[in-house]
Write a protein that holds these residues in place. Structure first.
Motif, mmCIF file in Angstrom:
data_model
loop_
_atom_site.group_PDB
_atom_site.id
_atom_site.type_symbol
_atom_site.label_atom_id
_atom_site.label_comp_id
_atom_site.label_asym_id
_atom_site.label_seq_id
_atom_site.Cartn_x
_atom_site.Cartn_y
_atom_site.Cartn_z
ATOM 1 N N VAL A 109 -49.944 -17.112 4.934
ATOM 2 C CA VAL A 109 -49.541 -16.906 6.089
ATOM 3 C C VAL A 109 -51.410 -17.238 6.585
ATOM 4 O O VAL A 109 -52.201 -17.349 6.120
ATOM 5 N N SER A 110 -51.794 -16.260 7.994
ATOM 6 C CA SER A 110 -52.788 -17.412 8.832
ATOM 7 C C SER A 110 -53.236 -15.880 9.952
ATOM 8 O O SER A 110 -52.006 -15.258 10.632
ATOM 9 N N TYR A 111 -55.046 -15.803 10.033
ATOM 10 C CA TYR A 111 -55.537 -14.484 11.009
ATOM 11 C C TYR A 111 -56.302 -15.813 11.492
ATOM 12 O O TYR A 111 -57.164 -15.388 11.175
ATOM 13 N N GLY A 112 -55.739 -15.410 12.432
ATOM 14 C CA GLY A 112 -57.031 -16.121 13.390
ATOM 15 C C GLY A 112 -57.102 -18.267 12.740
ATOM 16 O O GLY A 112 -56.479 -18.665 12.654
ATOM 17 N N ASN A 113 -58.394 -17.851 12.045
ATOM 18 C CA ASN A 113 -58.680 -19.236 11.307
ATOM 19 C C ASN A 113 -58.817 -19.846 10.141
ATOM 20 O O ASN A 113 -58.553 -20.159 9.007
ATOM 21 N N GLN A 114 -58.195 -18.120 9.222
ATOM 22 C CA GLN A 114 -58.124 -18.303 7.849
ATOM 23 C C GLN A 114 -57.015 -17.948 7.722
ATOM 24 O O GLN A 114 -55.895 -17.532 8.295
ATOM 25 N N THR A 115 -56.567 -18.559 6.107
ATOM 26 C CA THR A 115 -55.400 -18.705 5.504
ATOM 27 C C THR A 115 -54.765 -18.256 3.985
ATOM 28 O O THR A 115 -56.042 -18.782 3.859
ATOM 29 N N ARG A 116 -54.512 -18.036 3.660
ATOM 30 C CA ARG A 116 -54.093 -17.193 2.255
ATOM 31 C C ARG A 116 -52.655 -17.377 1.811
ATOM 32 O O ARG A 116 -51.916 -17.248 2.518
ATOM 33 N N SER A 117 -52.827 -17.938 0.643
ATOM 34 C CA SER A 117 -51.885 -17.699 0.227
ATOM 35 C C SER A 117 -51.006 -15.975 -0.115
ATOM 36 O O SER A 117 -51.437 -15.219 -0.760
ATOM 37 N N VAL A 118 -50.088 -15.289 -0.038
ATOM 38 C CA VAL A 118 -49.087 -14.406 -0.530
ATOM 39 C C VAL A 118 -48.007 -14.247 -1.018
ATOM 40 O O VAL A 118 -46.985 -15.455 -0.903
ATOM 41 N N PRO A 119 -47.645 -13.325 -1.891
ATOM 42 C CA PRO A 119 -46.242 -13.367 -2.274
ATOM 43 C C PRO A 119 -45.209 -13.332 -1.360
ATOM 44 O O PRO A 119 -45.677 -12.124 -0.425
ATOM 45 N N ALA A 120 -43.457 -13.217 -1.302
ATOM 46 C CA ALA A 120 -43.093 -12.964 -0.174
ATOM 47 C C ALA A 120 -42.809 -11.750 -0.313
ATOM 48 O O ALA A 120 -42.199 -11.509 1.372
ATOM 49 N N SER A 121 -43.148 -11.391 -1.519
ATOM 50 C CA SER A 121 -42.369 -10.001 -1.195
ATOM 51 C C SER A 121 -43.872 -9.222 -0.101
ATOM 52 O O SER A 121 -43.320 -8.420 0.326
ATOM 53 N N GLN A 122 -44.886 -9.391 -0.558
ATOM 54 C CA GLN A 122 -45.731 -8.740 0.789
ATOM 55 C C GLN A 122 -45.385 -8.767 2.614
ATOM 56 O O GLN A 122 -46.266 -8.661 3.100
ATOM 57 N N VAL A 123 -44.131 -9.461 2.602
ATOM 58 C CA VAL A 123 -44.239 -10.297 3.806
ATOM 59 C C VAL A 123 -42.950 -9.444 5.011
ATOM 60 O O VAL A 123 -42.171 -9.705 3.668
ATOM 61 N N ASN A 124 -43.257 -9.442 6.014
ATOM 62 C CA ASN A 124 -42.313 -8.580 6.802
ATOM 63 C C ASN A 124 -41.514 -9.797 8.020
ATOM 64 O O ASN A 124 -42.713 -9.648 8.456
ATOM 65 N N GLY A 125 -40.566 -10.261 7.878
ATOM 66 C CA GLY A 125 -40.177 -11.519 9.135
ATOM 67 C C GLY A 125 -41.277 -12.210 8.768
ATOM 68 O O GLY A 125 -41.616 -12.797 7.870
ATOM 69 N N PHE A 126 -41.523 -12.305 9.657
ATOM 70 C CA PHE A 126 -42.744 -13.150 10.421
ATOM 71 C C PHE A 126 -43.908 -12.947 10.297
ATOM 72 O O PHE A 126 -45.433 -13.563 10.899
ATOM 73 N N ALA A 127 -44.548 -11.647 9.669
ATOM 74 C CA ALA A 127 -45.718 -10.900 9.688
ATOM 75 C C ALA A 127 -45.953 -10.608 8.525
ATOM 76 O O ALA A 127 -45.359 -9.681 7.947
ATOM 77 N N THR A 128 -47.725 -9.806 7.729
ATOM 78 C CA THR A 128 -47.913 -8.976 7.050
ATOM 79 C C THR A 128 -47.715 -7.915 7.726
ATOM 80 O O THR A 128 -48.457 -7.718 8.674
ATOM 81 N N SER A 129 -48.106 -7.045 6.508
ATOM 82 C CA SER A 129 -49.411 -5.552 7.577
ATOM 83 C C SER A 129 -49.650 -5.275 7.895
ATOM 84 O O SER A 129 -50.367 -4.787 9.330
ATOM 85 N N ALA A 130 -51.068 -6.681 7.995
ATOM 86 C CA ALA A 130 -52.191 -6.853 8.264
ATOM 87 C C ALA A 130 -52.004 -8.173 9.474
ATOM 88 O O ALA A 130 -52.975 -7.570 10.254
ATOM 89 N N GLY A 131 -50.691 -7.444 10.023
ATOM 90 C CA GLY A 131 -50.478 -8.520 11.228
ATOM 91 C C GLY A 131 -50.909 -10.560 11.373
ATOM 92 O O GLY A 131 -50.728 -10.888 12.373
ATOM 93 N N GLU A 132 -51.289 -10.622 9.750
ATOM 94 C CA GLU A 132 -50.900 -12.520 9.447
ATOM 95 C C GLU A 132 -49.336 -13.133 10.153
ATOM 96 O O GLU A 132 -48.974 -12.383 9.667
ATOM 97 N N THR A 133 -49.643 -13.913 10.406
ATOM 98 C CA THR A 133 -48.641 -14.828 11.143
ATOM 99 C C THR A 133 -48.127 -15.715 9.841
ATOM 100 O O THR A 133 -48.920 -16.021 8.655
ATOM 101 N N VAL A 134 -46.586 -16.066 9.157
ATOM 102 C CA VAL A 134 -46.442 -17.026 8.207
ATOM 103 C C VAL A 134 -46.260 -18.170 9.039
ATOM 104 O O VAL A 134 -45.793 -18.651 10.750
ATOM 105 N N THR A 135 -47.231 -19.600 8.095
ATOM 106 C CA THR A 135 -47.324 -20.497 8.339
ATOM 107 C C THR A 135 -46.494 -21.598 7.773
ATOM 108 O O THR A 135 -46.626 -22.910 8.296
ATOM 109 N N GLY A 136 -45.860 -20.861 6.698
ATOM 110 C CA GLY A 136 -44.461 -22.184 5.947
ATOM 111 C C GLY A 136 -44.905 -21.856 4.559
ATOM 112 O O GLY A 136 -45.254 -20.414 3.953
ATOM 113 N N ALA A 137 -44.866 -22.573 4.128
ATOM 114 C CA ALA A 137 -44.457 -22.087 2.133
ATOM 115 C C ALA A 137 -45.786 -22.271 1.243
ATOM 116 O O ALA A 137 -46.221 -23.222 1.522
ATOM 117 N N GLY A 138 -45.638 -21.594 0.193
ATOM 118 C CA GLY A 138 -46.989 -21.763 -0.135
ATOM 119 C C GLY A 138 -46.833 -22.785 -1.214
ATOM 120 O O GLY A 138 -46.153 -23.686 -1.439
#
Length: 261
Positions: free
Chosen positions: A151-180
């Motif tokens: 997931v990414s937010y601005g220029n920052q990218t990190r890996s998170v468990p899919a269980s923390q992702v809601n649709g295409f974004a996390t609760s922090a507004g990060e966007t899914v960009t691919g698989a970890g």
């Protein structure tokens, strides 16, 4: 995939029509001198993709026969990836790496198996097809590994468990960009142990006397103590018909090669 298994099943049925003639044939004396058959294989099944996993098999000739037919001690170890039937690969705006929408866990199963292999039909000399019947069972060691997403937010990218992702974004507004990464979350894996049993036919197509190639075609059933979640809430009412089960059945094909001695 179901059509392929249907065609193969029809082919097996045609091969087995002259079974009375097959069973009446004598085992070739030179072939009988081979007491151990060791093979490796690649397997596919109705709960996986094209390549479902890998298998090791060893058959050792026993001194006793079964209904007058040669029998072998059959040992096998399989490692397979069990998929949910609703797994679909997605991407954002057709860019970035693909990922599996809704998937939360991988399920890998290690299956050591013990049983009997009975030689139903022995080919003559270096030609023809040898056919064996197999019945085996053993424990199923299930490895449930979390599925990670990038997931990414601005220029920052990190890996998170899919269980923390809601649709295409996390609760922090990060966007899914691919698989970890595949190995991410391996330390968080959980184990479960069940049982499996399989029945199969093995078709041996050897080019040389001390080598063997062929296919094993069969049906396997396995059960775990608890329901295994691969894609959560994939059914509106959360029923067991959503593909998340504790009891699995599958048809499979294993292409194997190895040696005899």
């Amino acid at each position: 995939m179901k059509t392929i298994y249907g065609i193969l099943g029809l082919m097996v049925g045609i091969w087995l029509l002259p079974s009375q003639t097959m069973l009446a044939q004598r085992v070739d004396s030179e072939d009988d001198s081979y007491s151990t058959i060791t093979t490796f294989g690649i397997t596919t099944n109705t709960n996986s993709g094209i390549v479902g996993g890998f298998a090791f098999r060893q058959s050792k000739l026993l001194s006793s026969s079964l209904f007058g037919l040669p029998q072998y001690r059959y040992l096998s170890v399989e490692l397979v990836n069990v998929k949910h039937p609703k797994e679909l690969r997605s991407s954002i705006n057709n860019v970035g790496s693909g990922y599996l929408d809704g998937k939360e866990n991988y399920l890998f199963v290690l299956r050591p198996q013990y049983g009997r292999e009975v030689k139903l039909f022995q080919r003559s000399s270096d030609e023809g097809i040898a056919i064996s019947g197999i019945l085996a069972a053993g424990p199923s060691v299930g490895i449930i590994k979390p599925y990670y997403l990038e997931v990414s937010y601005g220029n920052q990218t990190r890996s998170v468990p899919a269980s923390q992702v809601n649709g295409f974004a996390t609760s922090a507004g990060e966007t899914v960009t691919g698989a970890g990464g595949f190995f991410q979350g391996i330390g968080e894996s959980k184990l479960t142990v069940g049982l499996n049993v399989k029945a199969a036919l093995s078709f041996e197509l050897s080019a040389f006397r001390n080598n063997t190639t062929g296919v094993e075609i069969g049906f396997l059933a396995e059960a775990f103590p608890n329901r295994i979640i691969i894609i959560p809430n994939s059914s509106p009412n959360g029923s067991r018909e959503d593909g998340n089960r504790s009891f699995f059945t599958t048809g499979y094909i294993t292409l194997f090669f190895g040696s005899k001695k």
